[in-house]
Write a protein that holds these residues in place. Sequence first.
Motif, PDB file in Angstrom:
ATOM      1  N   ARG A 110       2.190   8.496   4.716  1.00  0.00           N
ATOM      2  CA  ARG A 110       3.240   7.486   4.833  1.00  0.00           C
ATOM      3  C   ARG A 110       4.526   8.222   5.169  1.00  0.00           C
ATOM      4  O   ARG A 110       4.668   9.401   4.840  1.00  0.00           O
ATOM      5  CB  ARG A 110       3.333   6.823   3.460  1.00  0.00           C
ATOM      6  N   TYR A 219      -1.031  -7.542   1.901  1.00  0.00           N
ATOM      7  CA  TYR A 219      -2.364  -8.105   2.085  1.00  0.00           C
ATOM      8  C   TYR A 219      -3.136  -8.027   0.768  1.00  0.00           C
ATOM      9  O   TYR A 219      -2.980  -7.071   0.007  1.00  0.00           O
ATOM     10  CB  TYR A 219      -3.121  -7.360   3.188  1.00  0.00           C
ATOM     11  N   ARG A 235       5.999  -1.789  -5.463  1.00  0.00           N
ATOM     12  CA  ARG A 235       7.161  -1.949  -6.353  1.00  0.00           C
ATOM     13  C   ARG A 235       8.451  -1.986  -5.560  1.00  0.00           C
ATOM     14  O   ARG A 235       8.553  -1.414  -4.471  1.00  0.00           O
ATOM     15  CB  ARG A 235       7.302  -0.711  -7.242  1.00  0.00           C
TER      16      ARG A 235
HETATM   17  P1  A3P Z   1       5.220   1.131  -2.988  1.00  0.00           P
HETATM   18  O1  A3P Z   1       4.953   0.747  -4.410  1.00  0.00           O
HETATM   19  O2  A3P Z   1       6.165   2.240  -2.803  1.00  0.00           O
HETATM   20  O3  A3P Z   1       5.517  -0.037  -2.098  1.00  0.00           O
HETATM   21  P2  A3P Z   1      -0.885   4.355  -4.016  1.00  0.00           P
HETATM   22  O4  A3P Z   1      -1.953   3.341  -4.257  1.00  0.00           O
HETATM   23  O5  A3P Z   1      -1.377   5.542  -3.257  1.00  0.00           O
HETATM   24  O6  A3P Z   1      -0.158   4.675  -5.261  1.00  0.00           O
HETATM   25  O7  A3P Z   1       0.167   3.697  -3.026  1.00  0.00           O
HETATM   26  C1  A3P Z   1       0.971   2.635  -3.421  1.00  0.00           C
HETATM   27  C2  A3P Z   1       1.533   2.037  -2.157  1.00  0.00           C
HETATM   28  O8  A3P Z   1       0.518   1.314  -1.475  1.00  0.00           O
HETATM   29  C3  A3P Z   1       2.625   1.028  -2.400  1.00  0.00           C
HETATM   30  O9  A3P Z   1       3.829   1.736  -2.428  1.00  0.00           O
HETATM   31  C4  A3P Z   1       2.486   0.080  -1.201  1.00  0.00           C
HETATM   32  O10 A3P Z   1       3.531   0.191  -0.266  1.00  0.00           O
HETATM   33  C5  A3P Z   1       1.201   0.541  -0.511  1.00  0.00           C
HETATM   34  N1  A3P Z   1       0.319  -0.540  -0.108  1.00  0.00           N
HETATM   35  C6  A3P Z   1      -0.274  -0.615   1.102  1.00  0.00           C
HETATM   36  N2  A3P Z   1      -1.021  -1.713   1.190  1.00  0.00           N
HETATM   37  C7  A3P Z   1      -0.883  -2.383   0.021  1.00  0.00           C
HETATM   38  C8  A3P Z   1      -1.403  -3.608  -0.476  1.00  0.00           C
HETATM   39  N3  A3P Z   1      -2.208  -4.355   0.264  1.00  0.00           N
HETATM   40  N4  A3P Z   1      -1.045  -4.003  -1.730  1.00  0.00           N
HETATM   41  C9  A3P Z   1      -0.216  -3.236  -2.462  1.00  0.00           C
HETATM   42  N5  A3P Z   1       0.314  -2.051  -2.041  1.00  0.00           N
HETATM   43  C10 A3P Z   1      -0.025  -1.622  -0.824  1.00  0.00           C
END
Ligand code: A3P
Length: 270
Positions: A110, A219, A235
């Motif tokens: 990312r 999604y 978040r």
């Molecule tokens: P943020 O909380 O910064 O938005 P990980 O699972 O590796 O901890 O990553 C978390 C991140 O997954 C979230 O970061 C979010 O942006 C991303 N993400 C991508 N697709 C998502 C989805 N469908 N639902 C929730 N988060 C998603």
Amino acid sequence: IRPKIRHRFHRYPHTSRYLPQCIIIGVRKGGTGALIHFLDIHPNIAIASTEVHFFDNNYKRGLNWYRKRMPYSFPNQITIEKTPAYFVKKHVPESVKKMNQSIKLLLIVREPVERTISDYTQIWGKLVRNSSYPTFEELAIDPATKIVKPSFAATERSLYDKHMANWLKYFNLSQIHIVDGDNFRRNPFQEIVEIEKFLHLEHKISEKDYYFDPDKKFYCIKGFINRCLPDSKGRQHVKVQEYVKTKLRKFFRPHNEMFFKMISRRFENW
Ligand code: A3P
């Protein structure tokens, strides 16, 4: 289509626990949670229900311990585990290679500034959430010199070139499929199709398996019961001053360029 086995203690006939044939190695806050759950829709994929942390924290327990953390699956299913800490731990790639030198690896990346802020937001939200904890600015920028502190753990984890170089000492690039986390968030389907190809799986996951949830703004998975990821995913980030973001962007630029060279691919807007 055979029934999905969602619990690691629930067993259908003709199933066994297998060591993973594919691992999501990172990156933390890249979208690893959504990725593994979206892949779980595929009938030929069986996922471990938690982050196992075998190669970083439990290696001495041995491969049989690791295997027992895996779900029961049919022989025609690929077992996938995800532990995002693997990407940044120096000794992990060598141990993974010792287990299976032809393993398939998934890395979801990312834009590094957003990832760093998300990483800090997670630590802040989980552990400290009090006003005495240093701000992002205090941790990310040296107060005396005003330059970016590469030693700040959240920043260090975004040095994709450094960590990737370590993995490429042990694995060919062809074994590591890179997922564009920013695109995955907006367009999960596009990225999932590429993963199905990489894993030599029949194309089974369709756009109809997801819907965009207007409240969550992400999604979510359609099903008997619709499922979004928990509130800890997606978040609201802590507010970071624009000059700090600019400094970080500049700091990451040469590292990003190096990473692009290593993977023979560019991510625009980084
Ligand atoms: P943020 O909380 O910064 O938005 P990980 O699972 O590796 O901890 O990553 C978390 C991140 O997954 C979230 O970061 C979010 O942006 C991303 N993400 C991508 N697709 C998502 C989805 N469908 N639902 C929730 N988060 C998603």
